[in-house]
Write a protein that holds these residues in place. Sequence first.
Motif, PDB file in Angstrom:
ATOM      1  N   VAL A   1       0.881  -1.246  -0.003  1.00 15.86           N
ATOM      2  CA  VAL A   1      -0.132  -0.037   0.016  1.00 15.86           C
ATOM      3  C   VAL A   1       0.864   1.314   0.011  1.00 15.86           C
ATOM      4  O   VAL A   1       0.467   2.164  -0.615  1.00 15.86           O
ATOM      5  CB  VAL A   1      -1.042   0.010   1.036  1.00 15.86           C
ATOM      6  CG1 VAL A   1      -1.756   1.264   1.386  1.00 15.86           C
ATOM      7  CG2 VAL A   1      -1.991  -1.212   0.967  1.00 15.86           C
ATOM      8  N   ALA A   2       1.942   1.310   0.682  1.00 13.30           N
ATOM      9  CA  ALA A   2       2.560   2.307   0.765  1.00 13.30           C
ATOM     10  C   ALA A   2       3.630   2.669  -0.442  1.00 13.30           C
ATOM     11  O   ALA A   2       4.058   3.940  -0.590  1.00 13.30           O
ATOM     12  CB  ALA A   2       3.640   2.196   2.215  1.00 13.30           C
ATOM     13  N   THR A   3       4.035   1.651  -1.124  1.00 15.03           N
ATOM     14  CA  THR A   3       4.760   1.969  -2.045  1.00 15.03           C
ATOM     15  C   THR A   3       4.171   1.767  -3.630  1.00 15.03           C
ATOM     16  O   THR A   3       4.718   2.243  -4.388  1.00 15.03           O
ATOM     17  CB  THR A   3       6.050   0.927  -2.254  1.00 15.03           C
ATOM     18  OG1 THR A   3       5.438  -0.585  -2.152  1.00 15.03           O
ATOM     19  CG2 THR A   3       6.844   0.767  -0.952  1.00 15.03           C
ATOM     20  N   GLY A   4       3.017   0.796  -3.541  1.00 13.88           N
ATOM     21  CA  GLY A   4       2.204   0.577  -4.617  1.00 13.88           C
ATOM     22  C   GLY A   4       3.202  -0.215  -5.794  1.00 13.88           C
ATOM     23  O   GLY A   4       3.044  -0.568  -6.789  1.00 13.88           O
TER      24      GLY A   4
ATOM     25  N   PRO B   1       0.322  -5.262  -5.820  1.00 16.12           N
ATOM     26  CA  PRO B   1      -0.647  -4.425  -6.010  1.00 16.12           C
ATOM     27  C   PRO B   1      -1.797  -4.886  -7.241  1.00 16.12           C
ATOM     28  O   PRO B   1      -1.410  -5.397  -8.231  1.00 16.12           O
ATOM     29  CB  PRO B   1      -0.254  -2.957  -6.316  1.00 16.12           C
ATOM     30  CG  PRO B   1       1.196  -3.447  -6.784  1.00 16.12           C
ATOM     31  CD  PRO B   1       1.423  -4.715  -6.343  1.00 16.12           C
ATOM     32  N   VAL B   2      -3.197  -4.729  -6.958  1.00 15.28           N
ATOM     33  CA  VAL B   2      -4.079  -4.581  -7.966  1.00 15.28           C
ATOM     34  C   VAL B   2      -4.558  -3.284  -8.387  1.00 15.28           C
ATOM     35  O   VAL B   2      -4.934  -2.399  -7.612  1.00 15.28           O
ATOM     36  CB  VAL B   2      -5.251  -5.599  -7.509  1.00 15.28           C
ATOM     37  CG1 VAL B   2      -6.174  -5.669  -8.709  1.00 15.28           C
ATOM     38  CG2 VAL B   2      -4.863  -6.890  -6.958  1.00 15.28           C
ATOM     39  N   LEU B   3      -4.047  -2.810  -9.746  1.00 16.93           N
ATOM     40  CA  LEU B   3      -4.308  -1.479 -10.190  1.00 16.93           C
ATOM     41  C   LEU B   3      -5.856  -1.631 -11.092  1.00 16.93           C
ATOM     42  O   LEU B   3      -5.962  -2.499 -11.915  1.00 16.93           O
ATOM     43  CB  LEU B   3      -3.272  -1.007 -10.998  1.00 16.93           C
ATOM     44  CG  LEU B   3      -1.565  -1.230  -9.902  1.00 16.93           C
ATOM     45  CD1 LEU B   3      -0.760  -0.497 -11.026  1.00 16.93           C
ATOM     46  CD2 LEU B   3      -1.900  -0.284  -8.918  1.00 16.93           C
ATOM     47  N   HIS B   4      -6.388  -0.568 -10.971  1.00 21.84           N
ATOM     48  CA  HIS B   4      -7.503  -0.174 -11.823  1.00 21.84           C
ATOM     49  C   HIS B   4      -7.124  -0.209 -13.334  1.00 21.84           C
ATOM     50  O   HIS B   4      -6.081   0.361 -13.634  1.00 21.84           O
ATOM     51  CB  HIS B   4      -8.239   1.097 -11.575  1.00 21.84           C
ATOM     52  CG  HIS B   4      -9.635   1.172 -12.206  1.00 21.84           C
ATOM     53  ND1 HIS B   4      -9.530   1.525 -13.656  1.00 21.84           N
ATOM     54  CD2 HIS B   4     -10.713   0.931 -11.716  1.00 21.84           C
ATOM     55  CE1 HIS B   4     -11.050   1.425 -13.841  1.00 21.84           C
ATOM     56  NE2 HIS B   4     -11.700   1.342 -12.900  1.00 21.84           N
ATOM     57  N   PRO B   5      -7.925  -1.051 -14.041  1.00 25.22           N
ATOM     58  CA  PRO B   5      -7.018  -1.078 -15.513  1.00 25.22           C
ATOM     59  C   PRO B   5      -7.115  -0.165 -16.315  1.00 25.22           C
ATOM     60  O   PRO B   5      -6.379   0.011 -17.379  1.00 25.22           O
ATOM     61  CB  PRO B   5      -8.082  -2.367 -16.067  1.00 25.22           C
ATOM     62  CG  PRO B   5      -9.378  -2.348 -15.353  1.00 25.22           C
ATOM     63  CD  PRO B   5      -9.026  -1.964 -13.981  1.00 25.22           C
ATOM     64  N   ILE B   6      -7.859   0.978 -16.159  1.00 23.29           N
ATOM     65  CA  ILE B   6      -8.007   2.158 -16.702  1.00 23.29           C
ATOM     66  C   ILE B   6      -7.288   3.403 -16.243  1.00 23.29           C
ATOM     67  O   ILE B   6      -6.311   4.064 -16.529  1.00 23.29           O
ATOM     68  CB  ILE B   6      -9.579   2.510 -17.052  1.00 23.29           C
ATOM     69  CG1 ILE B   6      -9.977   1.418 -17.953  1.00 23.29           C
ATOM     70  CG2 ILE B   6      -9.588   3.787 -17.759  1.00 23.29           C
ATOM     71  CD1 ILE B   6     -11.728   1.541 -18.171  1.00 23.29           C
ATOM     72  N   THR B   7      -7.907   3.426 -14.730  1.00 25.81           N
ATOM     73  CA  THR B   7      -7.021   4.749 -14.053  1.00 25.81           C
ATOM     74  C   THR B   7      -5.747   4.379 -13.476  1.00 25.81           C
ATOM     75  O   THR B   7      -4.964   5.268 -13.141  1.00 25.81           O
ATOM     76  CB  THR B   7      -7.963   5.084 -12.901  1.00 25.81           C
ATOM     77  OG1 THR B   7      -7.951   4.168 -11.780  1.00 25.81           O
ATOM     78  CG2 THR B   7      -9.325   5.326 -13.455  1.00 25.81           C
ATOM     79  N   ARG B   8      -5.316   3.113 -13.241  1.00 24.15           N
ATOM     80  CA  ARG B   8      -4.087   2.581 -13.005  1.00 24.15           C
ATOM     81  C   ARG B   8      -4.161   2.984 -11.246  1.00 24.15           C
ATOM     82  O   ARG B   8      -2.738   3.112 -10.760  1.00 24.15           O
ATOM     83  CB  ARG B   8      -2.802   3.214 -13.407  1.00 24.15           C
ATOM     84  CG  ARG B   8      -2.800   2.685 -14.876  1.00 24.15           C
ATOM     85  CD  ARG B   8      -3.067   1.422 -15.227  1.00 24.15           C
ATOM     86  NE  ARG B   8      -2.127   0.436 -14.735  1.00 24.15           N
ATOM     87  CZ  ARG B   8      -2.265  -0.734 -14.771  1.00 24.15           C
ATOM     88  NH1 ARG B   8      -3.495  -1.325 -14.768  1.00 24.15           N
ATOM     89  NH2 ARG B   8      -1.219  -1.446 -14.242  1.00 24.15           N
ATOM     90  N   LYS B   9      -5.029   3.397 -10.706  1.00 20.37           N
ATOM     91  CA  LYS B   9      -4.928   3.549  -9.190  1.00 20.37           C
ATOM     92  C   LYS B   9      -5.060   2.463  -8.502  1.00 20.37           C
ATOM     93  O   LYS B   9      -5.458   1.370  -8.894  1.00 20.37           O
ATOM     94  CB  LYS B   9      -6.391   4.401  -8.720  1.00 20.37           C
ATOM     95  CG  LYS B   9      -6.230   5.998  -9.358  1.00 20.37           C
ATOM     96  CD  LYS B   9      -7.242   6.746  -8.775  1.00 20.37           C
ATOM     97  CE  LYS B   9      -7.345   8.180  -9.184  1.00 20.37           C
ATOM     98  NZ  LYS B   9      -8.270   8.957  -8.616  1.00 20.37           N
ATOM     99  N   LEU B  10      -4.328   2.297  -7.166  1.00 22.88           N
ATOM    100  CA  LEU B  10      -4.581   1.197  -6.308  1.00 22.88           C
ATOM    101  C   LEU B  10      -5.818   0.753  -5.951  1.00 22.88           C
ATOM    102  O   LEU B  10      -6.517   1.708  -5.331  1.00 22.88           O
ATOM    103  CB  LEU B  10      -3.509   1.328  -5.411  1.00 22.88           C
ATOM    104  CG  LEU B  10      -3.285   0.294  -4.137  1.00 22.88           C
ATOM    105  CD1 LEU B  10      -2.768  -1.098  -4.835  1.00 22.88           C
ATOM    106  CD2 LEU B  10      -2.776   0.618  -3.183  1.00 22.88           C
ATOM    107  N   LEU B  11      -6.327  -0.358  -6.258  1.00 22.77           N
ATOM    108  CA  LEU B  11      -7.524  -1.035  -5.843  1.00 22.77           C
ATOM    109  C   LEU B  11      -7.426  -1.752  -4.597  1.00 22.77           C
ATOM    110  O   LEU B  11      -8.402  -1.754  -3.702  1.00 22.77           O
ATOM    111  CB  LEU B  11      -8.281  -1.621  -7.023  1.00 22.77           C
ATOM    112  CG  LEU B  11      -9.048  -0.677  -8.070  1.00 22.77           C
ATOM    113  CD1 LEU B  11      -9.664  -1.780  -9.112  1.00 22.77           C
ATOM    114  CD2 LEU B  11      -9.937   0.285  -7.490  1.00 22.77           C
ATOM    115  N   ALA B  12      -6.475  -2.764  -4.660  1.00 19.88           N
ATOM    116  CA  ALA B  12      -6.508  -3.813  -3.771  1.00 19.88           C
ATOM    117  C   ALA B  12      -5.072  -4.294  -3.505  1.00 19.88           C
ATOM    118  O   ALA B  12      -4.145  -3.926  -4.381  1.00 19.88           O
ATOM    119  CB  ALA B  12      -7.356  -4.943  -4.149  1.00 19.88           C
TER     120      ALA B  12
END
Length: 588
Positions: A147-150, A174-185
């Motif tokens: 979470v801290a590093t991505g 990390p699991v990233l949103h496939p479009i926004t690439r934000k951390l989801l999980a």
Amino acid sequence: MSTDLHRHPHWSGIVTSNFDANLTQAIKEDFLGSTVPQEIRNIGLVESWQRSQAALGAPGNVGPVPHVPEALLDEHLLAMLGAPMNRFAEDLEGTGLALLLADSRGQILQRWSEDRQSRSHLDRVGTVRGAVLAENVVGTNGVGTVVATGASVQIRGTEHFADMYQDAVCTGAPVLHPITRKLLAVITLSCDMTPRSDLLKPLVKSLTAQLEQHLMSVEQPGAREMFSVFLDLSRKQNSPVVAFGPQGALIQSSTAHQLNAHDMNLLRSLGQEDRPSGRYLVELSSGLTQLDLTMVGQGNNVVVVGAQAARKTPSRPTPPAPRMAGRSPEWLAVVNHIDKLRSLNTPVILVGETGVGKTSLALGIPYKAGTVPGSMTLIDAAERHIVGTRQWLGRVIEATQARTEIVIRGIETLDKPALDGLRSLLDTRQPTAPLLLTLTADSLTDAEQFERRFDVKSVWIPPLRDRTDDLPDLWRTLADAVAPSAKLELTDRTKELLRAYSWPGNVKELRQLIIGLAARGKSGAIQPTDLPTPMQSAKTLTLIERMELEAIRKALQQASGNRVKAADILGISRATVYRKMKAYRLGT
């Protein structure tokens, strides 16, 4: 790395790939008690220790893991990712590995522990649903540090900040949103210390790639509408809710863990049959169950699994989806194993005695001549004797090119040229759809030559005498199918005799028995005297004999039919196993 760093006591060890617990502990103590050399401050692990120390002080300050109430957890995220996580976790049984899903704040949404070792490991460190594993709460770990590093991390033993994790290995990604690439999980595999922990890194990476692809499917316009319907129904229902998309995307509520793999396949097939939205009755592993189906656009559907229904004809009858009779643990284990192999799209051979239901299992529904699901192609190997090898193989090629699910029935009837041709086709086939072959044999050992020839997995289908707990269910299903007006029922004494009978013809023989009774005008309760003479004289086993028989059956199942291994499991001689199997007519 500068030469000054390599001369510094302890610190040079932090860049080595081989883990040394004592060295790492010395490095950490050195760090906590002194100034870190400038050259090492860009190393991720040390930076994590720095953040942990800034937030918590000394490792001894880390207390019991805090928890948040379940009502505050992100159930939507669990709904989106829970199903593929469930499928992945099924393969972890016996590995000692535990699987964790955390949100972007480091809160555990769910844990999967398939054996006692992994459950004990998680309980010991307080990693349960709702646990908060953020780095500023428990220090460096395989959830909070992601979470801290991505970025992906593997934290081993004393590399953790807190002492309570010193016997654990945590591999997170990390699991990233496939479009926004934000951390989801965050996905994490956690276990006790193991020398082969490097193998966990590609495993976690593969899983996160699958989850991001799954999320991409859910992001399609039709799937987003389906997800909206799913969320609305989930809020209104306390029962399992499952959603399916055309690409196999699947979302499930937290209560859907009650459904096994076979149930899930039945629900999926219900939506694929283009049925209209409405209420249906389907026989799941738990019994006759009421389902509410909502179709959402093209190929998307949401199913609400209701309570078990009474066995009576509804006022507006809806044909239930066909099902395979039998709910014994032995039978359901085989059905679920086949479902799992089917999903891999690789060839599988279903092996068993004549009449055990190999073709029905391959099709996924009770087999009747001329009735095959529209999404499948059934090819009978015996047709080769009529049309010739060349034409028969041509039909197999045609089916393969159509990319439909293929079932090839009775490969034991093929001669060597036909088998060689079939093997050549399988070697060049693209695994785009399941391919199941059935083989009639007396034991799994007899199928070894076919396994070697085709380089595929085999599944042994237990004979009826090895799953007699399914007899009442099989009787009811077959009687309703072939003689519904006769209302044939078994008395207790008749059930005992049928359970004691050896059933050389298996389920096919049971079906012929019911047809014969109906043809003779029998109806209602079936008495022992109504049975054929061999069944009337079947020897009823004593309690000790039944226990002995069950022990041998379980050992053979654990040994995949290998009698030598079964003898080792039981701690008795091979000759005794052979003698007992002959006495109980197991595999004979």
